[in-house]
Scaffold this active site. Structure first.
Site, PDB file in Angstrom:
ATOM      1  N   ASP A  33       0.850  -1.197   0.000  1.00  0.00           N
ATOM      2  CA  ASP A  33       0.000   0.000   0.000  1.00  0.00           C
ATOM      3  C   ASP A  33       0.882   1.243   0.000  1.00  0.00           C
ATOM      4  OD1 ASP A  33      -3.181   0.394   0.612  1.00  0.00           O
ATOM      5  OD2 ASP A  33      -2.029   2.107   1.347  1.00  0.00           O
ATOM      6  N   HIS A 176     -19.490  -4.682 -15.583  1.00  0.00           N
ATOM      7  CA  HIS A 176     -19.595  -4.699 -14.122  1.00  0.00           C
ATOM      8  C   HIS A 176     -20.160  -3.355 -13.658  1.00  0.00           C
ATOM      9  CE1 HIS A 176     -18.778  -5.625  -9.987  1.00  0.00           C
ATOM     10  NE2 HIS A 176     -17.884  -4.674  -9.854  1.00  0.00           N
TER      11      HIS A 176
END
EC number: 1.1.1.37
Length: 313
Positions: A33, A176
């Site tokens: 991250d 999606h």
């Protein structure tokens, strides 16, 4: 030794890593991250459950150190920002395209043979961007969306039938998004028989409608996007690849004439194994389903066009 990297240690990324570890999908899971300490802290927290839950997978966290991701077999990309109030679709795509492109390029420096699973939104467009920007074979870039949408469809089917979700089969194809996904009600089964043997056509249509707004319903309830099912869907896709399970899972993949579409990543059923996409499965759609798929593809093409507008491609 098998290794999976999850980029982005937010709710979805951390859930994906946790499911991968708990199910011992890989020997090692690396979470990366940009925010210092977050992935390290979550990895440590997960590892402190290993004895309680009985898993042997090692979970490691790091801050922007791509060297730690080296030699990953599969990489899950969850990075990106959610759409903020007042933000246009183009602005969101511009920001997330830059993030996803940078992440993918850095990953490939250290894991040139990795298979990429994209969860970042808008998912079909970010999958398409990754494929076009990186020039990888199309079997190695997979968008997760259809796996999640199909799981939601099966949940709503099971609720309508009063059964366990594992007793039903259902599939969602198309883009999606709540206006682009296509729950294939005609193919839905319960105990191997069409669900219309057990519930009315009207009820089945209600199930399809609930599926299409499934993500929005959760956002309204939670005040943010869902994470348990999206993270688990990502792990489900990774497991079929890493363990060469050859499961048929709807995923966003690059089409070259299949379903009458080309130069697009969109949800269709595929066989997932050690090479990533082993085969694209072409269903025999009826006229109505074909029309819905064409409309869905047109909408996804429209979103993809924004990549050029913002200079991402």
């Amino acid at each position: 030794m098998s290794k999976v990297t999850v980029v982005g240690a937010g709710n979805v990324g951390a859930t994906c890593a946790n499911v991968l570890a708990f199910n011992e999908v890989a020997d090692e899971v690396v979470m990366l991250d940009v925010k210092e300490g977050v992935s390290e802290g979550k990895a440590m927290d997960m590892m402190q459950t290993a004895q309680l839950l009985g898993f042997d997978t090692t979970v490691v966290g790091c801050t922007n150190d791509y060297a730690q991701t080296a030699n990953s077999d599969v990489v899950v990309i969850t990075s990106g920002i959610p759409r903020k109030p007042g933000m246009t679709r183009e602005e969101l795509i511009g920001v997330n395209a830059g993030i996803v492109k940078s992440v993918a390029e850095n990953i490939l420096k250290y894991s040139p043979n990795a298979i990429l699973v994209v969860i970042s939104n808008p998912m079909d467009t970010m999958t398409y961007l990754s494929l076009k920007a990186l020039g990888l074979p199309k079997n190695r870039i997979i968008g997760m969306g259809g796996a999640l949408d199909s799981s939601r469809f099966k949940y709503f089917l099971s609720q309508a039938l009063g059964c366990n979700a594992n007793e039903v089969e259902g599939m969602v194809i198309g883009g999606h998004g709540d206006t682009t996904m296509i729950p294939l009600t005609r193919f839905a089964t319960y105990k191997g028989m069409p669900v219309t043997n057990f519930i009315s056509e009207e009820k089945l249509n209600e199930v399809a409608a609930a599926t299409m707004v499934g993500g929005a319903t959760l956002t309204k309830l939670l005040g943010t996007s869902a994470w348990y099912a999206p993270g688990a869907a990502g792990a489900f896709v990774v497991e079929s690849i890493l363990h060469d399970q050859k499961k048929m899972i709807p995923c966003s993949v690059y089409l070259e004439g299949e379903y009458g579409e080309s130069d697009i990543c969109i949800g269709v059923p595929v066989i997932l194994g050690k090479n990533g996409i082993e085969k694209i499965v072409e269903l025999d759609l009826n006229a109505d389903e074909k029309a819905k798929f064409a409309a869905s593809a047109k909408a996804v093409h429209g979103t993809n066009a924004a990549l050029k507008e913002v200079g991402a491609l």
